[in-house]
Write an enzyme that holds these catalytic residues in place. Structure first.
Site, PDB file in Angstrom:
ATOM      1  N   LYS A  83      39.298  35.261  31.815  1.00  0.00           N
ATOM      2  CA  LYS A  83      39.589  34.113  30.944  1.00  0.00           C
ATOM      3  C   LYS A  83      38.765  34.137  29.649  1.00  0.00           C
ATOM      4  O   LYS A  83      39.150  33.502  28.656  1.00  0.00           O
ATOM      5  CB  LYS A  83      39.306  32.806  31.674  1.00  0.00           C
ATOM      6  CG  LYS A  83      40.213  32.536  32.862  1.00  0.00           C
ATOM      7  CD  LYS A  83      41.490  31.854  32.441  1.00  0.00           C
ATOM      8  CE  LYS A  83      42.276  31.340  33.629  1.00  0.00           C
ATOM      9  NZ  LYS A  83      43.566  30.778  33.229  1.00  0.00           N
TER      10      LYS A  83
ATOM     11  N   SER B 178      40.312  24.248  36.379  1.00  0.00           N
ATOM     12  CA  SER B 178      39.717  24.195  37.708  1.00  0.00           C
ATOM     13  C   SER B 178      38.452  25.033  37.752  1.00  0.00           C
ATOM     14  O   SER B 178      37.820  25.175  38.777  1.00  0.00           O
ATOM     15  CB  SER B 178      40.709  24.711  38.754  1.00  0.00           C
ATOM     16  OG  SER B 178      41.046  26.046  38.452  1.00  0.00           O
TER      17      SER B 178
ATOM     18  N   LYS C 275      32.549  38.756  30.912  1.00  0.00           N
ATOM     19  CA  LYS C 275      31.738  37.583  30.551  1.00  0.00           C
ATOM     20  C   LYS C 275      32.284  36.364  31.295  1.00  0.00           C
ATOM     21  O   LYS C 275      33.502  36.214  31.410  1.00  0.00           O
ATOM     22  CB  LYS C 275      31.823  37.305  29.045  1.00  0.00           C
ATOM     23  CG  LYS C 275      31.225  38.392  28.169  1.00  0.00           C
ATOM     24  CD  LYS C 275      29.723  38.308  28.144  1.00  0.00           C
ATOM     25  CE  LYS C 275      29.129  39.268  27.117  1.00  0.00           C
ATOM     26  NZ  LYS C 275      27.663  39.262  27.145  1.00  0.00           N
TER      27      LYS C 275
ATOM     28  N   SER D 206      39.020  53.634  45.202  1.00  0.00           N
ATOM     29  CA  SER D 206      38.505  53.609  46.567  1.00  0.00           C
ATOM     30  C   SER D 206      39.426  54.445  47.446  1.00  0.00           C
ATOM     31  O   SER D 206      40.615  54.138  47.567  1.00  0.00           O
ATOM     32  CB  SER D 206      38.458  52.162  47.080  1.00  0.00           C
ATOM     33  OG  SER D 206      38.460  52.118  48.489  1.00  0.00           O
TER      34      SER D 206
END
Length: 324
Positions: free
Chosen positions: A55, A81, A50, A30
Site C-alpha cells: 500500500k 482497516s 515500507k 522455495s
C-alpha cells in the site's frame, strides 16, 4: 488524478516518482513450495515494503501527485482497516503534511498503533463500511483535507502497478500472477502494467469465500446490492466484498475469469507454510495467495503455465493473535 483512467505510462511515471522512497522488494523461491504446487513459484515480498505492505506505493504516489497539484495542500484523510492507513500516514510524513485516518474500532491493534507511530491522527469509528465513509466525510469537510481512498483512485492504482514493473524486471518469464483482491487497486494496477509489458501473461484474483468475484468477471456486471459488506474471514486485508467502480471494469477487461476462492483453513495453511518453510511473516491476505498457488484449481490448469508469480501483499499480522 488522471481524467480518463490509468495507462501503462502512468505506472512508469509513478515508479520514477516513488522509487527513491520505497524498497524494490525481493523475489524469493522455495523448492518445497514448487514441489507442493507442481509449478515454479516466485514470491514477490511486498511484506518487506515500507509500512509492511504494498500500500505504500499507491499512497505515496497519490500524496506526491496531490502536493504537485496544490502547493498549499492542507493534508490528507482516508479510511482503512489498517494497511492503507499506515501507508498514507507514512506517505504524508514523507511529504511533511498532516494525516487523519479513520479506522474501525475492531481493526487489529498492531495496525492502529503503527498508524499512530507514523504520526497520523487516528479516528475510530463503528464496524460497518458506511461508518467509516461518514466519519471520513465529516473530517474532510471540517478540515478541508484531501481524501485519498484505498483503491478506487487513479493515482493509487498507478502506484500499485509499479509492482509489475519490478516483478517482470526480476522474473521476465512469468506466465501468470496470483493477486489477492479487496477493492481491486492492487490487482487492477498489476494487470494494467503486466499486460502492457507481456500481453499474454495471465492475472488471477484470489479471494476469501463469498466475494462473488468470478460471477462479476464472467457476467461483466456488479453482483452486489446495497451498501458494501465485509466478508467473514480471518484475512482482514481482503474482507471487503465489493470491488471499486473504477477498478471493476479494469479487472473485467484484463483479469482471468477463473477466480481462486479460498477456504479459511486453506488461508491458515498458506500462512503456516510461509512461516514454517519459507521463514517469512505474512498476513492472512498473503496467505490466501500461497493457498491459491497450492490449490487443486491451479493444479488442474494448463501445464504450459509453468512460472507463477505470487504476490505476498503484506505482513502486518498481530503475532500475539495469530489465526491458529
Amino acid at each position: 488524478m488522471a481524467k480518463d483512467g490509468v495507462v501503462f505510462n502512468d505506472v512508469v511515471k509513478a515508479l520514477q516518482k516513488i522509487s527513491q522512497y520505497i524498497h524494490k522488494t525481493p523475489v524469493v523461491v522455495s523448492s518445497q513450495a514448487d514441489k507442493r504446487s507442481g509449478r515454479k513459484l516466485f514470491f514477490k515480498c511486498e511484506f518487506q515494503q515500507k509500512t509492511g505492505s504494498f500500500k505504500a506505493r499507491g499512497a505515496l504516489h497519490a500524496v506526491l501527485k496531490a502536493k504537485e497539484r496544490s502547493s498549499n495542500c492542507p493534508g490528507f484523510v482516508t479510511h482503512s482497516s489498517g494497511n492503507h492507513g499506515q501507508a498514507l500516514a507514512w506517505a504524508s510524513q514523507v511529504a511533511g503534511l498532516p494525516c487523519y485516518v479513520v479506522v474501525p474500532e475492531v481493526a487489529p491493534e498492531v495496525k492502529k498503533s503503527a498508524i499512530r507511530g507514523y504520526g497520523a491522527q487516528l479516528v475510530e469509528c463503528g464496524a460497518q463500511p458506511q461508518d467509516r465513509y461518514d466519519a471520513c466525510d465529516k473530517l474532510q469537510k471540517e478540515k478541508n483535507l484531501e481524501f485519498i481512498p484505498p483503491y478506487d483512485y487513479f493515482d493509487v492504482i498507478a502506484g500499485q502497478g509499479t509492482i509489475s514493473l519490478e516483478f517482470l524486471d526480476q522474473v521476465p518469464y512469468l506466465d501468470a500472477i496470483l493477486v489477492p483482491i479487496s477493492g481491486g487497486g492492487l490487482s487492477s494496477g498489476i494487470a494494467i502494467a503486466a499486460k502492457a509489458i507481456k500481453p499474454d501473461i495471465k492475472v488471477y484474483l484470489v479471494t476469501p469465500k463469498g466475494k462473488k468475484m468470478e460471477e462479476c468477471l464472467r457476467t461483466g456486471k456488479r453482483p452486489w446490492e446495497g451498501p458494501p459488506q465485509y466478508l467473514d474471514t480471518i484475512a482482514d486485508g481482503i474482507r471487503l466484498q465489493q470491488t471499486g467502480y473504477i477498478t471493476t471494469p479494469i479487472l473485467q477487461e484484463l483479469a482471468e475469469k477463473e477466480v481462486f476462492e479460498m477456504e479459511e483453513e486453506e488461508i491458515v495453511s498458506g500462512m503456516k507454510f510461509a512461516f514454517e518453510r519459507m521463514k517469512v511473516v505474512i498476513e492472512a491476505a498473503a496467505g490466501a495467495s500461497v493457498a491459491a498457488a497450492f490449490s487443486d484449481r491451479l493444479r488442474s490448469m494448463d501445464s504450459k503455465m509453468v512460472n507463477i508469480g505470487v504476490i505476498l501483499c503484506g505482513g502486518n499480522v498481530d503475532i500475539n493473535h495469530l489465526p491458529w
